[in-house]
Design an enzyme around this catalytic site. Structure first.
Site, PDB file in Angstrom:
ATOM      1  N   HIS A   1      42.063   0.938 -45.012  1.00 38.90           N
ATOM      2  CA  HIS A   1      42.843  -0.276 -44.804  1.00 38.90           C
ATOM      3  C   HIS A   1      42.450  -0.850 -43.449  1.00 38.90           C
ATOM      4  O   HIS A   1      42.817  -0.311 -42.405  1.00 38.90           O
ATOM      5  CB  HIS A   1      44.341   0.036 -44.844  1.00 38.90           C
ATOM      6  CG  HIS A   1      45.211  -1.168 -44.594  1.00 38.90           C
ATOM      7  ND1 HIS A   1      45.247  -2.238 -45.444  1.00 38.90           N
ATOM      8  CD2 HIS A   1      46.052  -1.463 -43.572  1.00 38.90           C
ATOM      9  CE1 HIS A   1      46.093  -3.143 -44.976  1.00 38.90           C
ATOM     10  NE2 HIS A   1      46.588  -2.699 -43.829  1.00 38.90           N
TER      11      HIS A   1
ATOM     12  N   GLY B   1      44.198  -0.449 -37.920  1.00 36.16           N
ATOM     13  CA  GLY B   1      45.519  -0.563 -37.318  1.00 36.16           C
ATOM     14  C   GLY B   1      46.589  -0.674 -38.378  1.00 36.16           C
ATOM     15  O   GLY B   1      46.300  -0.911 -39.561  1.00 36.16           O
ATOM     16  N   GLU B   2      47.838  -0.506 -37.954  1.00 36.98           N
ATOM     17  CA  GLU B   2      48.954  -0.583 -38.878  1.00 36.98           C
ATOM     18  C   GLU B   2      49.073  -1.991 -39.464  1.00 36.98           C
ATOM     19  O   GLU B   2      48.621  -2.974 -38.866  1.00 36.98           O
ATOM     20  CB  GLU B   2      50.263  -0.206 -38.167  1.00 36.98           C
ATOM     21  CG  GLU B   2      50.327   1.242 -37.709  1.00 36.98           C
ATOM     22  CD  GLU B   2      50.308   2.220 -38.862  1.00 36.98           C
ATOM     23  OE1 GLU B   2      50.857   1.872 -39.930  1.00 36.98           O
ATOM     24  OE2 GLU B   2      49.745   3.318 -38.710  1.00 36.98           O
TER      25      GLU B   2
ATOM     26  N   GLY C   1      50.289  -5.530 -40.188  1.00 30.76           N
ATOM     27  CA  GLY C   1      51.017  -6.498 -39.367  1.00 30.76           C
ATOM     28  C   GLY C   1      50.630  -6.505 -37.903  1.00 30.76           C
ATOM     29  O   GLY C   1      51.190  -7.287 -37.121  1.00 30.76           O
TER      30      GLY C   1
ATOM     31  N   LYS D   1      45.173  -7.654 -37.567  1.00 32.86           N
ATOM     32  CA  LYS D   1      43.760  -7.446 -37.905  1.00 32.86           C
ATOM     33  C   LYS D   1      43.144  -8.688 -38.537  1.00 32.86           C
ATOM     34  O   LYS D   1      42.059  -9.122 -38.154  1.00 32.86           O
ATOM     35  CB  LYS D   1      43.619  -6.246 -38.858  1.00 32.86           C
ATOM     36  CG  LYS D   1      44.087  -4.922 -38.272  1.00 32.86           C
ATOM     37  CD  LYS D   1      43.809  -3.754 -39.203  1.00 32.86           C
ATOM     38  CE  LYS D   1      44.558  -3.886 -40.523  1.00 32.86           C
ATOM     39  NZ  LYS D   1      46.022  -3.828 -40.352  1.00 32.86           N
ATOM     40  N   SER D   2      43.826  -9.259 -39.528  1.00 29.95           N
ATOM     41  CA  SER D   2      43.268 -10.416 -40.242  1.00 29.95           C
ATOM     42  C   SER D   2      43.190 -11.645 -39.351  1.00 29.95           C
ATOM     43  O   SER D   2      42.222 -12.418 -39.418  1.00 29.95           O
ATOM     44  CB  SER D   2      44.113 -10.716 -41.489  1.00 29.95           C
ATOM     45  OG  SER D   2      44.066  -9.647 -42.409  1.00 29.95           O
TER      46      SER D   2
ATOM     47  N   ASP E   1      41.323  -6.399 -45.332  1.00 22.31           N
ATOM     48  CA  ASP E   1      42.379  -5.621 -45.978  1.00 22.31           C
ATOM     49  C   ASP E   1      41.873  -4.282 -46.505  1.00 22.31           C
ATOM     50  O   ASP E   1      42.347  -3.229 -46.097  1.00 22.31           O
ATOM     51  CB  ASP E   1      43.052  -6.408 -47.104  1.00 22.31           C
ATOM     52  CG  ASP E   1      44.331  -5.727 -47.564  1.00 22.31           C
ATOM     53  OD1 ASP E   1      45.079  -5.222 -46.700  1.00 22.31           O
ATOM     54  OD2 ASP E   1      44.571  -5.674 -48.776  1.00 22.31           O
TER      55      ASP E   1
ATOM     56  N   GLU F   1      43.656 -12.706 -45.921  1.00 22.10           N
ATOM     57  CA  GLU F   1      45.077 -13.033 -46.026  1.00 22.10           C
ATOM     58  C   GLU F   1      45.677 -13.184 -44.632  1.00 22.10           C
ATOM     59  O   GLU F   1      45.578 -12.288 -43.803  1.00 22.10           O
ATOM     60  CB  GLU F   1      45.842 -11.932 -46.768  1.00 22.10           C
ATOM     61  CG  GLU F   1      47.340 -12.210 -46.839  1.00 22.10           C
ATOM     62  CD  GLU F   1      48.149 -10.980 -47.199  1.00 22.10           C
ATOM     63  OE1 GLU F   1      49.389 -11.093 -47.239  1.00 22.10           O
ATOM     64  OE2 GLU F   1      47.553  -9.906 -47.400  1.00 22.10           O
TER      65      GLU F   1
ATOM     66  N   ARG G   1      41.667   2.805 -18.524  1.00 21.55           N
ATOM     67  CA  ARG G   1      41.462   1.691 -17.596  1.00 21.55           C
ATOM     68  C   ARG G   1      39.986   1.485 -17.252  1.00 21.55           C
ATOM     69  O   ARG G   1      39.535   0.345 -17.098  1.00 21.55           O
ATOM     70  CB  ARG G   1      42.254   1.939 -16.307  1.00 21.55           C
ATOM     71  CG  ARG G   1      43.759   2.031 -16.502  1.00 21.55           C
ATOM     72  CD  ARG G   1      44.350   0.676 -16.861  1.00 21.55           C
ATOM     73  NE  ARG G   1      44.142  -0.296 -15.801  1.00 21.55           N
ATOM     74  CZ  ARG G   1      44.957  -0.460 -14.749  1.00 21.55           C
ATOM     75  NH1 ARG G   1      46.028   0.314 -14.621  1.00 21.55           N
ATOM     76  NH2 ARG G   1      44.688  -1.378 -13.838  1.00 21.55           N
TER      77      ARG G   1
END
Length: 312
Positions: free
Chosen positions: A140, A155-156, A158, A161-162, A179, A204, A245
């Site tokens: 994903h 990444g999670e 929301g 990413k898109s 996706d 999306e 850093r």
């Protein structure tokens, strides 16, 4: 279940001519990413012979068969076909003789033909089989090409990413998958990613819905597949976490047993993730070429001394 590719898929991919077929070609499956030119086998030597491989005959094998008497030719071809080979492919549009047709019918082995030169065809076929039969998984995430580097963004749901991918495309780079990314391990060091055919070129954006990137920005904005050279892990900013850093700590993401260089980018309002991804791609290439800015800074500060832990 072992990974396989159907003979029908190979026929369609290489536009092969079907000379004989005695079964549903979708039911004939190939599970070995290799091809045999059965020169020795036609002479009767079958030690270490891989009967599950596709067999390819070119000018050399045909010249040998033509110097045999018809009965002997039938015996030699029958010995090959009797091993249960998945199919025999004839290159250069060479003529398929009567004995070959008889042996094909006797053992229900398909005969296919291509107009390509033998060496060109075998090279292309092995490359295709290596890709199709490679170990694979689905992730994903988003796969983009930035300055020639394949960047996988994870990444999670929301986290952005898109949206980041769309901004990257607007900046002149290319989208491979959004996706869902199908990843294949094509060698011990190489991963290749692509989008599932159903959602290829689509992206999306929450609040806007589904968009076709190729139609919006043209064919130069998309790519069918690409190597995965670098991974960017996006995560929501955590005030209690200490983030890198200087960039002196090497980070890797394991995908199908291959450790891919990666970084973790904390996400919070105001950060331009597309620019960060661009810089990350350039910095990755710079490191590959032997220059590391963090190490150069430490060298300036500490010279050749061993104790460089104070700044870190």
């Amino acid at each position: 279940m072992a990974v396989s590719v159907s003979l029908k898929r190979i026929i369609d991919e290489f536009k092969l001519e079907v000379i004989t077929s005695y079964t549903d070609l979708d039911d004939v499956v190939i599970q070995v990413a290799d091809v045999t030119r059965p020169g020795l086998q036609l002479t009767g030597f079958f030690d270490h012979f891989g009967a599950n491989r596709l067999q390819l005959i070119g000018n050399m094998e045909m010249a040998y068969l033509e110097q045999c008497e018809p009965k002997e030719r039938l015996v030699r071809l029958s010995n090959l076909f009797a091993r249960g080979i998945p199919a025999l492919i004839v290159s250069r549009d060479l003529e398929v003789g009567t004995e070959m047709l008889v042996a094909s019918k006797r053992y229900s082995v398909p005969i296919l033909r291509t107009s390509q030169a033998t060496s060109d065809f075998i090279s292309a076929l092995i490359k295709f089989l290596n890709l199709e039969l490679a170990p694979h998984t689905t992730l994903h995430g988003v796969l983009v090409e930035i300055y020639g580097e394949g960047i996988l963004i994870l990444g999670e749901s929301g986290v952005g990413k898109s949206e980041t991918a769309m901004e990257i495309v607007k900046r002149g780079h290319r989208l491979i998958a959004d996706d869902l990314v199908e990843v294949r391990r094509v060698s011990d060091t190489t991963l290749v990613g692509q989008a599932p055919e159903m959602i290829r070129h689509l992206i999306e954006i929450r609040g806007l819905g589904i968009m076709d990137v190729k139609e919006l920005y043209g064919v130069s904005s998309v790519k069918m597949q690409d190597s995965i050279n670098f991974v960017i892990n996006l995560e929501l900013w955590d005030e209690n976490k200490v983030y890198e850093r200087l960039g002196t700590q090497e980070e890797y993401t394991d995908i199908l047993g291959i450790k891919v260089p990666s970084i973790t980018i904390p996400v919070r309002p105001g950060r331009n993730l597309a620019i960060i991804a661009e810089v990350a791609a350039i910095n990755f290439r710079q490191k590959q070429m032997g220059y590391n800015a963090a190490e150069a800074l430490l060298e300036r500060l500490f010279g050749n001394t061993e104790d460089k832990t104070v700044l870190i």
